[in-house]
Design a protein around this motif. Structure first.
Motif, PDB file in Angstrom:
ATOM      1  N   GLU A  77      95.797 -89.027   2.996  1.00 58.81           N
ATOM      2  CA  GLU A  77      95.788 -87.908   3.933  1.00 58.81           C
ATOM      3  C   GLU A  77      97.202 -87.398   4.218  1.00 58.81           C
ATOM      4  N   LEU A  81      99.745 -83.227   3.111  1.00 57.31           N
ATOM      5  CA  LEU A  81     100.446 -82.562   4.205  1.00 57.31           C
ATOM      6  C   LEU A  81     101.954 -82.586   3.966  1.00 57.31           C
ATOM      7  N   HIS A 125      87.212 -80.893  13.768  1.00 59.11           N
ATOM      8  CA  HIS A 125      86.745 -80.560  12.422  1.00 59.11           C
ATOM      9  C   HIS A 125      86.023 -81.772  11.845  1.00 59.11           C
ATOM     10  N   VAL A 129      88.260 -82.232   4.878  1.00 57.00           N
ATOM     11  CA  VAL A 129      89.094 -81.087   4.525  1.00 57.00           C
ATOM     12  C   VAL A 129      89.548 -81.221   3.073  1.00 57.00           C
ATOM     13  N   GLY A 133      93.340 -77.336   1.801  1.00 52.76           N
ATOM     14  CA  GLY A 133      93.389 -77.132   3.242  1.00 52.76           C
ATOM     15  C   GLY A 133      94.500 -77.953   3.869  1.00 52.76           C
ATOM     16  N   SER A 134      94.642 -79.190   3.396  1.00 52.98           N
ATOM     17  CA  SER A 134      95.719 -80.050   3.886  1.00 52.98           C
ATOM     18  C   SER A 134      97.086 -79.484   3.506  1.00 52.98           C
ATOM     19  N   VAL A 137      97.918 -76.708   5.971  1.00 53.12           N
ATOM     20  CA  VAL A 137      98.351 -77.268   7.255  1.00 53.12           C
ATOM     21  C   VAL A 137      99.774 -77.800   7.135  1.00 53.12           C
ATOM     22  N   VAL A 154     101.273 -78.804  14.831  1.00 54.43           N
ATOM     23  CA  VAL A 154     100.278 -78.393  13.845  1.00 54.43           C
ATOM     24  C   VAL A 154      99.542 -79.610  13.289  1.00 54.43           C
ATOM     25  N   VAL A 155     100.304 -80.637  12.926  1.00 51.39           N
ATOM     26  CA  VAL A 155      99.707 -81.825  12.327  1.00 51.39           C
ATOM     27  C   VAL A 155      98.907 -82.616  13.363  1.00 51.39           C
ATOM     28  N   TYR A 158      95.636 -81.048  13.870  1.00 49.37           N
ATOM     29  CA  TYR A 158      94.801 -81.349  12.692  1.00 49.37           C
ATOM     30  C   TYR A 158      94.191 -82.736  12.788  1.00 49.37           C
ATOM     31  N   TRP A 159      95.017 -83.738  13.113  1.00 48.39           N
ATOM     32  CA  TRP A 159      94.508 -85.106  13.138  1.00 48.39           C
ATOM     33  C   TRP A 159      93.761 -85.457  14.418  1.00 48.39           C
ATOM     34  N   SER A 162      90.237 -84.479  14.228  1.00 55.70           N
ATOM     35  CA  SER A 162      89.361 -85.293  13.382  1.00 55.70           C
ATOM     36  C   SER A 162      88.807 -86.450  14.209  1.00 55.70           C
TER      37      SER A 162
END
Length: 253
Positions: A77, A81, A125, A129, A133-134, A137, A154-155, A158-159, A162
């Motif tokens: 993951e 990124l 989400h 992804v 998509g990653s 981001v 931003v990150v 994103y996380w 999840s």
């Protein structure tokens, strides 16, 4: 303002306080140091001094934590990124050097507030992804990282959006920042941003940042997932509000 003639005035006290709080935040959550350090220290010394100073301080002081975290990251993951960030860090550095400092700070505060609204709304989400998509981001994070060492929001959005628990989010953040920091350091060096003034400010603020990291890391060991998320929200909101250029007049007295 030159550090050669700078008295122990409100601006330096402001920057020192921001450094301590930024360290506590970074140690606890794995992110957020830049959200506090960069806008607040920029108000006193300007973004072109505050941003590379944070990179030096954070890299040096978090090295022991990062070393322990890297083997435990979910690299499947983290890597996409990180790749996205590496590709766009130079764009962020260009913005740092060319954009009006006040305008840049308004943009960063707006970003923090927008991501806070997204997180507080309860958005999540699926966690499924696609790799592209990653990359997107990561690319967005790279721009903000290069411009202000603020790739974190931003990150984090994103996380935290999840189903990861706080421990894994924090570990992944340290892995991502490791990659993004290497890219930023190279870009700053090529851009001539590591000046003597930056080095002196780093030496002054580094010990306070280190003390904050120690306090934050110990606090995290006692925190639940719920407390972690609440702390993340508070950090983003407080930093966005406190860094607004509206308060710059305080530093001129």
């Amino acid at each position: 303002m030159s550090l050669d003639v700078m008295p122990l005035d409100f601006a330096l006290i402001w920057a020192a306080t921001a450094s301590l709080i930024a360290g506590i935040t970074r140690g606890f959550s794995g992110f957020g140091g830049a959200l506090i350090f960069v806008p607040l220290v920029s108000a006193a010394f300007g973004p072109e001094v505050a941003v590379p100073a944070l990179l030096i301080v954070d890299t040096a002081m978090t090295a022991p934590i990062v070393t322990r975290a890297l083997p435990r990251c979910t690299w499947g993951e983290v890597a996409p990124l990180g790749i996205g960030a590496v590709l766009t860090v130079p764009l962020g550095v260009a913005l740092l050097k060319q954009m009006d400092p006040t305008t840049l700070r308004w943009c960063l505060s707006g970003l923090a507030l927008a991501l806070l609204a997204l997180l507080v709304s309860g958005w999540r989400h699926s966690g499924q992804v696609r790799w592209w998509g990653s990359l997107v981001v990561g690319a967005a994070a790279g721009v903000f990282g290069g411009a202000a060492q603020m790739s974190g929001p931003v990150v984090v959005a994103y996380w935290l959006g999840s189903r990861h628990n706080a421990t894994q989010v924090r570990l992944n953040l340290f892995g991502f920042f490791f990659i993004a920091t290497l890219a930023s350091a190279l870009a700053y060096a090529l851009g001539g941003l590591f000046t003597w003034q930056v080095l002196k400010l780093s030496l002054l603020l580094g010990p306070l940042y280190a003390a904050g990291l120690w306090l934050g890391s110990h606090a995290f060991a006692r925190a639940s997932d719920r407390h972690y998320r609440i702390a993340a929200y508070v950090v983003i909101g407080a930093a966005a509000f406190g860094s607004l250029p509206l308060f710059d007049a305080l530093l001129r007295h």
